[in-house]
Design a protein around this motif. Sequence first.
Motif, PDB file in Angstrom:
ATOM      1  N   TYR A 163     -25.297  24.051 -23.748  1.00  0.00           N
ATOM      2  CA  TYR A 163     -26.988  23.648 -24.555  1.00  0.00           C
ATOM      3  C   TYR A 163     -28.046  24.903 -24.536  1.00  0.00           C
ATOM      4  CZ  TYR A 163     -30.288  21.188 -27.310  1.00  0.00           C
ATOM      5  OH  TYR A 163     -31.344  20.462 -28.066  1.00  0.00           O
ATOM      6  N   PHE A 164     -28.224  24.983 -22.937  1.00  0.00           N
ATOM      7  CA  PHE A 164     -28.954  25.315 -22.439  1.00  0.00           C
ATOM      8  C   PHE A 164     -29.367  27.057 -22.839  1.00  0.00           C
ATOM      9  CE2 PHE A 164     -30.557  28.835 -19.291  1.00  0.00           C
ATOM     10  CZ  PHE A 164     -31.991  28.430 -19.671  1.00  0.00           C
ATOM     11  N   PHE A 165     -28.438  27.212 -23.006  1.00  0.00           N
ATOM     12  CA  PHE A 165     -28.076  29.343 -24.058  1.00  0.00           C
ATOM     13  C   PHE A 165     -28.844  29.104 -24.507  1.00  0.00           C
ATOM     14  CE2 PHE A 165     -26.953  29.994 -20.095  1.00  0.00           C
ATOM     15  CZ  PHE A 165     -26.593  31.597 -19.731  1.00  0.00           C
ATOM     16  N   MET A 166     -28.145  27.638 -25.621  1.00  0.00           N
ATOM     17  CA  MET A 166     -28.487  27.875 -27.470  1.00  0.00           C
ATOM     18  C   MET A 166     -29.282  27.832 -27.901  1.00  0.00           C
ATOM     19  SD  MET A 166     -25.692  29.061 -28.938  1.00  0.00           S
ATOM     20  CE  MET A 166     -25.189  30.474 -27.485  1.00  0.00           C
ATOM     21  N   GLN A 167     -30.533  26.581 -26.880  1.00  0.00           N
ATOM     22  CA  GLN A 167     -31.747  26.215 -28.096  1.00  0.00           C
ATOM     23  C   GLN A 167     -32.974  27.232 -26.862  1.00  0.00           C
ATOM     24  OE1 GLN A 167     -34.071  24.660 -24.826  1.00  0.00           O
ATOM     25  NE2 GLN A 167     -32.429  25.345 -23.044  1.00  0.00           N
ATOM     26  N   TYR A 168     -32.858  27.518 -25.426  1.00  0.00           N
ATOM     27  CA  TYR A 168     -34.078  28.867 -24.818  1.00  0.00           C
ATOM     28  C   TYR A 168     -34.376  29.860 -26.792  1.00  0.00           C
ATOM     29  CZ  TYR A 168     -35.898  30.636 -21.803  1.00  0.00           C
ATOM     30  OH  TYR A 168     -36.869  31.165 -20.211  1.00  0.00           O
ATOM     31  N   GLY A 169     -35.670  29.432 -25.846  1.00  0.00           N
ATOM     32  CA  GLY A 169     -36.566  30.121 -27.044  1.00  0.00           C
ATOM     33  C   GLY A 169     -36.108  29.842 -28.600  1.00  0.00           C
ATOM     34  N   ARG A 170     -35.740  28.658 -28.792  1.00  0.00           N
ATOM     35  CA  ARG A 170     -35.517  28.166 -30.366  1.00  0.00           C
ATOM     36  C   ARG A 170     -36.461  27.015 -30.276  1.00  0.00           C
ATOM     37  NH1 ARG A 170     -30.089  30.311 -30.055  1.00  0.00           N
ATOM     38  NH2 ARG A 170     -29.796  32.090 -31.506  1.00  0.00           N
ATOM     39  N   PHE A 171     -35.722  26.031 -29.232  1.00  0.00           N
ATOM     40  CA  PHE A 171     -36.187  24.805 -29.422  1.00  0.00           C
ATOM     41  C   PHE A 171     -37.788  23.928 -28.587  1.00  0.00           C
ATOM     42  CE2 PHE A 171     -31.528  23.847 -31.078  1.00  0.00           C
ATOM     43  CZ  PHE A 171     -31.498  23.811 -32.004  1.00  0.00           C
ATOM     44  N   GLY A 172     -37.632  22.975 -29.336  1.00  0.00           N
ATOM     45  CA  GLY A 172     -39.460  22.490 -28.424  1.00  0.00           C
ATOM     46  C   GLY A 172     -40.192  23.518 -29.234  1.00  0.00           C
ATOM     47  N   ASP A 173     -41.810  23.207 -28.632  1.00  0.00           N
ATOM     48  CA  ASP A 173     -42.520  23.240 -28.865  1.00  0.00           C
ATOM     49  C   ASP A 173     -42.728  24.187 -28.897  1.00  0.00           C
ATOM     50  OD1 ASP A 173     -44.452  23.599 -26.816  1.00  0.00           O
ATOM     51  OD2 ASP A 173     -44.475  21.440 -26.059  1.00  0.00           O
ATOM     52  N   LEU A 174     -44.000  25.026 -29.746  1.00  0.00           N
ATOM     53  CA  LEU A 174     -44.000  26.465 -30.257  1.00  0.00           C
ATOM     54  C   LEU A 174     -44.290  26.807 -28.876  1.00  0.00           C
ATOM     55  CD1 LEU A 174     -44.224  28.731 -32.205  1.00  0.00           C
ATOM     56  CD2 LEU A 174     -46.421  27.660 -32.379  1.00  0.00           C
ATOM     57  N   GLU A 175     -45.527  25.967 -28.011  1.00  0.00           N
ATOM     58  CA  GLU A 175     -45.637  26.413 -26.476  1.00  0.00           C
ATOM     59  C   GLU A 175     -44.562  26.449 -26.098  1.00  0.00           C
ATOM     60  OE1 GLU A 175     -48.426  28.922 -24.325  1.00  0.00           O
ATOM     61  OE2 GLU A 175     -48.421  27.631 -25.751  1.00  0.00           O
ATOM     62  N   LEU A 217     -30.378  22.645 -15.907  1.00  0.00           N
ATOM     63  CA  LEU A 217     -28.947  21.922 -15.556  1.00  0.00           C
ATOM     64  C   LEU A 217     -29.559  21.066 -14.091  1.00  0.00           C
ATOM     65  CD1 LEU A 217     -27.603  25.093 -15.990  1.00  0.00           C
ATOM     66  CD2 LEU A 217     -27.315  23.433 -17.348  1.00  0.00           C
ATOM     67  N   GLY A 218     -30.270  20.744 -13.243  1.00  0.00           N
ATOM     68  CA  GLY A 218     -30.467  19.894 -12.908  1.00  0.00           C
ATOM     69  C   GLY A 218     -29.881  20.416 -11.188  1.00  0.00           C
ATOM     70  N   VAL A 219     -29.625  21.102 -11.295  1.00  0.00           N
ATOM     71  CA  VAL A 219     -28.770  21.856  -9.484  1.00  0.00           C
ATOM     72  C   VAL A 219     -29.136  23.548 -10.211  1.00  0.00           C
ATOM     73  CG1 VAL A 219     -26.779  20.604 -10.067  1.00  0.00           C
ATOM     74  CG2 VAL A 219     -26.598  23.026 -11.311  1.00  0.00           C
ATOM     75  N   PRO A 220     -29.454  24.184  -8.568  1.00  0.00           N
ATOM     76  CA  PRO A 220     -29.603  25.643  -8.012  1.00  0.00           C
ATOM     77  C   PRO A 220     -29.349  26.036  -9.068  1.00  0.00           C
ATOM     78  CG  PRO A 220     -29.858  23.805  -5.718  1.00  0.00           C
ATOM     79  CD  PRO A 220     -29.162  23.264  -7.057  1.00  0.00           C
ATOM     80  N   VAL A 221     -29.493  27.056  -9.304  1.00  0.00           N
ATOM     81  CA  VAL A 221     -29.102  28.587  -9.699  1.00  0.00           C
ATOM     82  C   VAL A 221     -29.565  29.629  -9.401  1.00  0.00           C
ATOM     83  CG1 VAL A 221     -28.884  30.075 -11.888  1.00  0.00           C
ATOM     84  CG2 VAL A 221     -28.939  27.539 -12.494  1.00  0.00           C
ATOM     85  N   LYS A 222     -28.453  30.397  -8.932  1.00  0.00           N
ATOM     86  CA  LYS A 222     -29.126  31.688  -8.099  1.00  0.00           C
ATOM     87  C   LYS A 222     -28.470  32.556  -8.477  1.00  0.00           C
ATOM     88  CE  LYS A 222     -30.711  28.762  -4.692  1.00  0.00           C
ATOM     89  NZ  LYS A 222     -32.164  28.734  -4.958  1.00  0.00           N
ATOM     90  N   PRO A 223     -28.551  33.781  -8.386  1.00  0.00           N
ATOM     91  CA  PRO A 223     -28.295  35.487  -8.642  1.00  0.00           C
ATOM     92  C   PRO A 223     -26.888  36.012  -7.959  1.00  0.00           C
ATOM     93  CG  PRO A 223     -30.582  35.757  -7.875  1.00  0.00           C
ATOM     94  CD  PRO A 223     -30.431  34.495  -7.947  1.00  0.00           C
ATOM     95  N   PHE A 224     -26.414  36.116  -8.403  1.00  0.00           N
ATOM     96  CA  PHE A 224     -24.996  36.533  -7.835  1.00  0.00           C
ATOM     97  C   PHE A 224     -24.732  37.710  -7.964  1.00  0.00           C
ATOM     98  CE2 PHE A 224     -21.034  38.339  -7.269  1.00  0.00           C
ATOM     99  CZ  PHE A 224     -20.378  38.141  -6.093  1.00  0.00           C
ATOM    100  N   PHE A 225     -25.576  39.114  -7.121  1.00  0.00           N
ATOM    101  CA  PHE A 225     -25.183  40.998  -7.050  1.00  0.00           C
ATOM    102  C   PHE A 225     -23.772  41.368  -6.321  1.00  0.00           C
ATOM    103  CE2 PHE A 225     -30.300  39.753  -7.372  1.00  0.00           C
ATOM    104  CZ  PHE A 225     -30.051  40.234  -8.874  1.00  0.00           C
ATOM    105  N   ALA A 226     -23.770  42.428  -7.162  1.00  0.00           N
ATOM    106  CA  ALA A 226     -22.568  43.152  -6.299  1.00  0.00           C
ATOM    107  C   ALA A 226     -23.040  44.270  -6.831  1.00  0.00           C
ATOM    108  CB  ALA A 226     -21.289  43.233  -7.275  1.00  0.00           C
TER     109      ALA A 226
END
Length: 330
Positions: free
Chosen positions: A245-257, A55-64
């Motif tokens: 798009y990040f969620f749908m491609q994650y673990g699906r698209f790209g090279d095998l590694e 995404l190019g921006v910080p992604v931080k976990p939010f817990f409660a």
Amino acid sequence: MLKKLFTAAATLVASGCFAHAEMPEQINFGIISTESSSALESSFGPFLEDMQDFLGVPVKPFFATDYAGVIEGMRFGKVDVAWYGNKAAIVAVDRAGGEVFAQTIKDDGSRGYHSLLIANVDSPLNSLEDVLTCDKTLTFGNGDPNSTSGFAIPGYYVWALNNQTPEDCFDRVVSSNHEGNALAVATGKVDVATNNTESIYARLAKSNPEAAAQIKEIWRSPLIPSDPVVWRGDLSDEAKQKIYYFFMQYGRFGDLEKVKEERTVLSNLSDGWGPFLASSNAQLLDVRQIEAFKARLKAEKSGDEAGVKAAEEELARLDEMAAIIGRSGY
């Protein structure tokens, strides 16, 4: 075909089609409190790092401390994307402006899990019928009120359908998350508790096998749809497109590694996830129907005619929706 998909995905990213997406300065990712924050932070960390890089921006976990805290975080703009159970997602959609956009699945491809009642392996309790003797000599560990498997599903199948409540049956009722309830049963602090197959047979079996060995299953629900992922409805369309798009491609698209590494990250989330599926608010239909059934039964029991009418109207509305989009909602 697979090679074409990989090539298409790489072309989209290389072309910079998301380069001008109107992203928030930071994405806060809400994580429901199924276990300790430290355990969740450890398992979700690599996934959130990959999300941040994409995404190019910080992604931080939010817990409660409870599910409501994550819902309120979304309501007041402090949570942008969150993993919820179906019951919590209903509240997030109805009260916090959330929208379901993805569904988790297990790494074996299965699309659901089961609510459980559990007891200590040495307990004389072995079935739901044993629990429903309701002699008020036992203690009960209920789930978070916004938990699907810890509260809503047993609330319907165990209690409402049998015209009982936990308070009718037990000497003492306490509440905790899945991990807390499991440990309370394993150590004999409560006699019976709610839980689910993910928590017991995947997470606890790995993180604390000694405790897991002290627990037995005494009731199992019908299949519950796998958990949804929800974003704030007021995110920009461009931001939604890039997150989606990040969620749908994650673990699906790209090279095998790349695919291998991302599948490993997913397998360490919750009870072991596979690539995400597209979803929508329609996923919540089944649990909405259960909640409406519970409301009608409660109103009938108390003689609340207005409550019965309201519940029946809601059930009719949901049945109409189900006839169009399917009872499973997606």
